[in-house]
Design a protein around this motif. Structure first.
Motif, mmCIF file in Angstrom:
data_model
loop_
_atom_site.group_PDB
_atom_site.id
_atom_site.type_symbol
_atom_site.label_atom_id
_atom_site.label_comp_id
_atom_site.label_asym_id
_atom_site.label_seq_id
_atom_site.Cartn_x
_atom_site.Cartn_y
_atom_site.Cartn_z
ATOM 1 N N LYS A 99 -38.811 -6.865 117.740
ATOM 2 C CA LYS A 99 -39.145 -6.008 116.604
ATOM 3 C C LYS A 99 -39.645 -6.839 115.414
ATOM 4 O O LYS A 99 -40.673 -6.540 114.832
ATOM 5 C CB LYS A 99 -37.898 -5.210 116.210
ATOM 6 N N ASP A 100 -38.901 -7.897 115.058
ATOM 7 C CA ASP A 100 -39.252 -8.668 113.865
ATOM 8 C C ASP A 100 -40.561 -9.441 114.046
ATOM 9 O O ASP A 100 -41.291 -9.687 113.094
ATOM 10 C CB ASP A 100 -38.130 -9.642 113.490
ATOM 11 N N LEU A 101 -40.852 -9.830 115.269
ATOM 12 C CA LEU A 101 -42.106 -10.536 115.521
ATOM 13 C C LEU A 101 -43.245 -9.558 115.841
ATOM 14 O O LEU A 101 -44.361 -9.960 116.086
ATOM 15 C CB LEU A 101 -41.951 -11.536 116.681
ATOM 16 N N GLU A 102 -42.885 -8.253 115.847
ATOM 17 C CA GLU A 102 -43.852 -7.191 116.170
ATOM 18 C C GLU A 102 -44.595 -7.432 117.474
ATOM 19 O O GLU A 102 -45.813 -7.378 117.549
ATOM 20 C CB GLU A 102 -44.839 -7.002 115.025
ATOM 21 N N LEU A 103 -43.803 -7.732 118.503
ATOM 22 C CA LEU A 103 -44.378 -8.017 119.818
ATOM 23 C C LEU A 103 -44.558 -6.687 120.559
ATOM 24 O O LEU A 103 -43.752 -6.319 121.401
ATOM 25 C CB LEU A 103 -43.443 -8.957 120.588
ATOM 26 N N PHE A 104 -45.596 -5.985 120.202
ATOM 27 C CA PHE A 104 -45.720 -4.599 120.678
ATOM 28 C C PHE A 104 -46.266 -4.482 122.101
ATOM 29 O O PHE A 104 -46.135 -3.444 122.735
ATOM 30 C CB PHE A 104 -46.604 -3.792 119.719
ATOM 31 N N ALA A 105 -46.904 -5.549 122.585
ATOM 32 C CA ALA A 105 -47.517 -5.460 123.922
ATOM 33 C C ALA A 105 -46.802 -6.378 124.901
ATOM 34 O O ALA A 105 -46.817 -7.590 124.757
ATOM 35 C CB ALA A 105 -48.993 -5.834 123.850
ATOM 36 N N ASN A 106 -46.155 -5.764 125.865
ATOM 37 C CA ASN A 106 -45.384 -6.518 126.847
ATOM 38 C C ASN A 106 -46.142 -6.496 128.187
ATOM 39 O O ASN A 106 -46.293 -5.448 128.796
ATOM 40 C CB ASN A 106 -44.002 -5.872 126.979
ATOM 41 N N LEU A 107 -46.607 -7.653 128.585
ATOM 42 C CA LEU A 107 -47.382 -7.761 129.825
ATOM 43 C C LEU A 107 -46.459 -8.186 130.957
ATOM 44 O O LEU A 107 -45.865 -9.262 130.910
ATOM 45 C CB LEU A 107 -48.474 -8.831 129.666
ATOM 46 N N ARG A 108 -46.350 -7.338 131.964
ATOM 47 C CA ARG A 108 -45.485 -7.653 133.101
ATOM 48 C C ARG A 108 -46.278 -7.589 134.408
ATOM 49 O O ARG A 108 -46.430 -6.518 134.995
ATOM 50 C CB ARG A 108 -44.296 -6.690 133.151
ATOM 51 N N GLU A 274 -49.978 -8.928 117.094
ATOM 52 C CA GLU A 274 -51.365 -8.883 116.625
ATOM 53 C C GLU A 274 -51.723 -10.275 116.085
ATOM 54 O O GLU A 274 -50.867 -10.940 115.511
ATOM 55 C CB GLU A 274 -51.452 -7.862 115.487
ATOM 56 N N ARG A 275 -52.966 -10.693 116.259
ATOM 57 C CA ARG A 275 -53.394 -11.966 115.686
ATOM 58 C C ARG A 275 -53.639 -11.765 114.188
ATOM 59 O O ARG A 275 -54.275 -10.782 113.791
ATOM 60 C CB ARG A 275 -54.674 -12.426 116.379
ATOM 61 N N HIS A 280 -53.153 -16.916 113.787
ATOM 62 C CA HIS A 280 -51.836 -17.071 114.407
ATOM 63 C C HIS A 280 -51.384 -15.750 115.040
ATOM 64 O O HIS A 280 -51.528 -14.681 114.461
ATOM 65 C CB HIS A 280 -50.808 -17.533 113.373
ATOM 66 N N GLN A 281 -50.823 -15.869 116.229
ATOM 67 C CA GLN A 281 -50.319 -14.689 116.924
ATOM 68 C C GLN A 281 -48.896 -14.968 117.409
ATOM 69 O O GLN A 281 -48.662 -15.959 118.095
ATOM 70 C CB GLN A 281 -51.218 -14.387 118.138
ATOM 71 N N CYS A 282 -47.956 -14.122 117.023
ATOM 72 C CA CYS A 282 -46.592 -14.278 117.543
ATOM 73 C C CYS A 282 -46.587 -13.933 119.023
ATOM 74 O O CYS A 282 -47.265 -12.993 119.454
ATOM 75 C CB CYS A 282 -45.627 -13.342 116.810
ATOM 76 N N ALA A 283 -45.802 -14.683 119.776
ATOM 77 C CA ALA A 283 -45.756 -14.429 121.220
ATOM 78 C C ALA A 283 -44.449 -14.937 121.789
ATOM 79 O O ALA A 283 -43.939 -15.986 121.372
ATOM 80 C CB ALA A 283 -46.925 -15.122 121.916
#
Ligand code: IPM
Ligand code: MG
Length: 372
Positions: A99-108, A274-275, A280-283
């Protein structure tokens, strides 16, 4: 991004530290053999963090994770912390990072390695060559929706509440990720929801449809109700390429898809934000499997999912596609040689410990790179 890649390692609980140790060996291999410069830091997350700090992740670690080019997480949780209140449970550390890093897209990805076709519970011909990418929305939906909680109704009854909620932008940004991935793959996206019973599902469907018309009409879009999707995944999994779905359905469909491949111990994941304007993009990268407390500390864990997660970091955060290919090829190589950890052991194959599997993979990297 500067040339030095900042990596934050969060080994976590259970088998997390063991599988992460093999990623450290891999990082060392890339530093010494390919001249890659990594700045590696390590922090606590999950139950081990709760034991020391009383929370599943500290504010300092969140800040470090935000600044890192890639966070690699092992696993969190275990029966030891089952009685801890929700907000401090090991899983809460993971959810806060997302949530805090706003990692909205999870690729599995769910990929069936040729050598493991027989390990699947489905018939080999149904899964041979399987290569699906599930894109799970990760920062919204019922996982985070308000109101939530358990209330006392005062008449001997209690009420448990969670809220499924999605706004347009949350749907559009994750759908974009799915379409962009499909563009580089077979060009087909399946969007999955329950628009037949849920307004949030209907909105999902309409927004994905609209985006498709506006920007991606050259790709194929199909809508499938989540229950039908679960059924089709075991019936004829190869009909799918990219599946995009919400947080809860994505949680379930990705577990189901993982089993098609024979072992949860093989599957990596990437969670992307998001970049920003500076590039920079959190991942965060993590294996799909959990902390497996029952086998922790015995050298039984399969490090491949975490190693492949590192490969995804190379591909998506460091733009090092060739290096990522190399790691994936090395994994395929050791499997083709009949080397197996306990979870994917088959008759006539050679059983390796966690450490031995990690070592076999770096040996294979040596082999692959001296050949070229
Ligand atoms: C996953 C896990 C998590 C989730 C748990 C550990 C909170 O199942 O990453 O799929 O439900 O998202
Ligand atoms: Mg899950």
């Amino acid at each position: 991004m500067s040339d030095v890649k900042k990596i934050l390692l969060l080994p976590g609980d259970g088998i997390g530290p063991e599988v992460m140790a093999e990623v450290k060996h891999l990082i060392d291999w890339f530093s010494s053999n390919r001249g890659l410069a990594f700045e590696v830091e390590e922090e606590l997350v999950g139950g081990c963090c709760y034991d020391v700090h009383g929370v599943a992740v500290t504010d300092e670690t969140i800040e470090k994770a935000k600044k890192a080019d890639a966070v690699i997480l092992g696993a969190v949780g275990g029966p030891k912390w089952a009685g801890v209140e929700y907000e401090n449970r090991p899983e809460a550390g993971l959810l806060r990072l997302r949530k805090d890093l706003e990692l909205f897209a999870n690729l599995r990805p769910a990929i069936c390695f040729e050598a493991l076709t027989d390990a699947s519970s489905l018939k080999p011909e149904l899964v041979a060559g399987l290569d699906i990418m599930i894109v799970r929305e990760l920062t919204g939906g019922i996982y985070f929706g308000e109101p939530r909680g358990i209330t006392d109704l005062g008449n001997g009854e209690r009420r448990g509440i969670n809220t499924q909620v999605y706004d347009t932008h949350e749907i559009v940004r994750v759908a974009k990720v799915a379409f962009d991935l499909a563009e580089k793959r077979s060009g087909k996206v399946t969007s999955s929801e329950k628009s037949n019973v849920m307004e949030a599902g209907l909105l999902w469907r309409e927004e994905v449809e609209k985006l498709h018309k506006e920007k991606y009409s050259h790709l194929e879009l199909e809508h499938m109700l989540a229950d039908a999707c679960a059924m089709q995944l075991v019936r004829r999994p190869k009909q799918f390429d990219v599946i995009v779905t919400d947080n809860l359905f994505g949680d379930m469909l990705s577990d189901e898809a993982s089993m098609l491949t024979g072992s949860l111990g093989m599957l990596p994941s990437a969670s992307l934000g998001e970049r920003d304007a500076s590039g920079h993009q959190c991942a965060m990268y993590e294996p799909v499997h959990g902390s497996a407390p029952d086998i922790a500390g015995q050298g039984l864990a399969n490090p491949i999912a975490t190693i492949l997660s590192f490969a995804m970091a190379l591909r998506y955060s460091f733009d090092m596609g060739a290096e990522a290919d190399l790691v994936e090829e090395a994994v395929k190589g050791v499997l083709d040689q009949g080397l197996r950890t306990a979870d994917i052991m088959q008759p006539g194959k050679e059983k390796l410990s966690t450490r031995e599997m990690g070592a076999a993979i770096t040996r294979e990297l040596d082999k692959l790179t001296t050949k070229t």
